[in-house]
Design an enzyme around this catalytic site. Structure first.
Site, PDB file in Angstrom:
ATOM      1  N   ASP A  41      37.714  14.703  42.726  1.00  0.00           N
ATOM      2  CA  ASP A  41      38.147  15.787  41.842  1.00  0.00           C
ATOM      3  C   ASP A  41      37.820  17.180  42.390  1.00  0.00           C
ATOM      4  OD1 ASP A  41      35.497  15.146  41.422  1.00  0.00           O
ATOM      5  OD2 ASP A  41      35.642  14.988  39.240  1.00  0.00           O
ATOM      6  N   HIS A  57      27.263  10.671  35.754  1.00  0.00           N
ATOM      7  CA  HIS A  57      26.738  11.459  34.626  1.00  0.00           C
ATOM      8  C   HIS A  57      25.866  10.618  33.695  1.00  0.00           C
ATOM      9  CE1 HIS A  57      29.097  14.833  35.889  1.00  0.00           C
ATOM     10  NE2 HIS A  57      30.255  14.244  35.659  1.00  0.00           N
ATOM     11  N   HIS A  99      31.799  17.636  40.028  1.00  0.00           N
ATOM     12  CA  HIS A  99      30.754  17.900  39.030  1.00  0.00           C
ATOM     13  C   HIS A  99      29.380  17.469  39.546  1.00  0.00           C
ATOM     14  CE1 HIS A  99      34.576  17.147  36.809  1.00  0.00           C
ATOM     15  NE2 HIS A  99      34.191  18.218  36.145  1.00  0.00           N
ATOM     16  N   ASP A 137      31.234  14.771  44.397  1.00  0.00           N
ATOM     17  CA  ASP A 137      32.131  14.961  43.253  1.00  0.00           C
ATOM     18  C   ASP A 137      32.170  16.446  42.869  1.00  0.00           C
ATOM     19  OD1 ASP A 137      33.235  13.047  40.757  1.00  0.00           O
ATOM     20  OD2 ASP A 137      32.550  15.017  40.086  1.00  0.00           O
TER      21      ASP A 137
HETATM   22 ZN   LIG Z   1      33.738  14.783  38.503  1.00  0.00          ZN
END
Ligand SMILES: [Zn+2]
Length: 338
Positions: free
Chosen positions: A282, A158, A195, A193
């Protein structure tokens, strides 16, 4: 496959985290390392300490003012009367075209996307060692290893060139990819991931030498909200070199593997010399973030499908939060990749 990790990565221990406006314990805990290390060892991996690679590989991705900010902001923050223990932003520029602020509070808002990445005395050191673990894994692959695993924590995907966000400070996957480009023409980054890898996408958005592909929970109702949609394809020379594959909430193994097939075909067409996997665990059905429903054996199937690309591969740890199966999910992935 070797695992690269340095003890200094344990020191960063963030406290602050806002979830839907409510203060919660920060989920990016040092304890994650113990689970992942146990998993790597159980998968038969040798744990190796990386060397100190200095600022050069970090500065190849991140801007000088951002690096200076990360190095100094904690001490500057302590000089503010009544300031919080950790650096947490409370104001953000609407657009980033405005003036670069001189104040610590202004710079925190400029360089930090959200409240999930508080900075303490140990953050910069831990982030550097996390990045150097990624660099060392890239070095191992450049030296002929088929694959290497970087136990990166804090995570990185991120983080943009000059913005921290979502538990991330330095973009380890991007740093590994850039390091591989030292002796490769083209590198692909495959982000699995939960996200979207918004920082990684942002860093390479205008470039055609690094293909960025991300599978993730549809950001229309999920972090990072503003990026990760299917129509984000790159810009300028990078147009067509970014592929987003957003997935419906609770997508399980079969749906994930179907999207992965699309990702793998795009990577094959790109014909890279090397691959970086941004490995978030995740997407697991029992992860506290609860966005997707990949099973523990599902991670082995994902790894097997990626391994079929036959590319020299650096595996960089991204997300994956505390749950009983965190170590088992890593074992599943690393065993599947063999
Ligand atoms: Zn993540």
């Amino acid at each position: 496959m070797k695992t690269f990790f340095a003890d200094e990565q344990r020191k960063h221990d963030p406290k602050m985290f806002l979830s839907s406006g409510a203060a919660q314990p920060n989920p990016e805990k040092p304890e994650r390392i113990e689970r992942l290390l146990a998993g790597a060892k159980a998968a038969g991996s040798e744990i190796v300490r990386p060397r100190d690679h200095g600022l050069k590989p970090i500065a190849a991705i991140h801007t000088p003012e951002y690096i200076e900010f990360l190095q100094n902001i904690f001490l500057r923050w302590q000089r503010i009367e009544g300031a919080s223990e950790e650096v947490v932003p409370n104001i953000h520029p609407l657009a980033r075209g405005g003036r670069y602020p001189a104040s610590a509070v202004g710079q925190a808002g400029y360089h930090m996307a959200d409240t999930a990445c508080p900075i303490s005395a140990d953050t910069w050191g831990s982030a550097c060692w996390s990045a150097w673990s990624a660099v060392e894994a890239a070095e191992a692959v450049l030296s002929g290893a088929r694959s290497a695993y970087a136990l990166c924590r804090p995570p990185g995907h991120h983080a943009f060139a000059d913005v921290a966000g979502g538990f991330c400070f330095l973009n380890n996957s991007a740093i590994a990819a850039q390091h591989l480009l030292g002796s490769s023409k083209r590198v692909a980054i495959l982000d699995v991931d939960l996200h979207h890898g918004n920082g990684t996408q942002g860093i390479f958005y205008g470039r055609s030498d690094v293909l960025t592909v991300s599978l993730h929970a549809d950001p229309v109702r999920f972090y990072p909200f503003f990026w990760g949609h299917a129509d984000e394809r790159g810009e300028g020379a990078g147009l067509g070199y970014n592929l987003n594959l957003p997935l419906a909430r609770k997508t399980a193994d079969e749906g994930f593997l179907e999207a992965l097939e699309v990702a793998n075909r795009r990577i094959e067409a790109f014909a890279p010399d090397a691959l970086v996997i941004a490995l978030g665990l995740d997407a697991f059905e029992g992860d506290p973030f609860g966005g997707l429903s990949v099973s523990t054996p599902g991670f082995a199937r994902i790894a097997e499908a990626i391994a079929l690309l036959g590319l020299p591969t650096v595996i960089v740890q991204e997300g994956g939060y505390l749950c009983d199966e965190l170590g088992a999910n890593l074992i599943s992935f690393l065993t599947g990749f063999k």
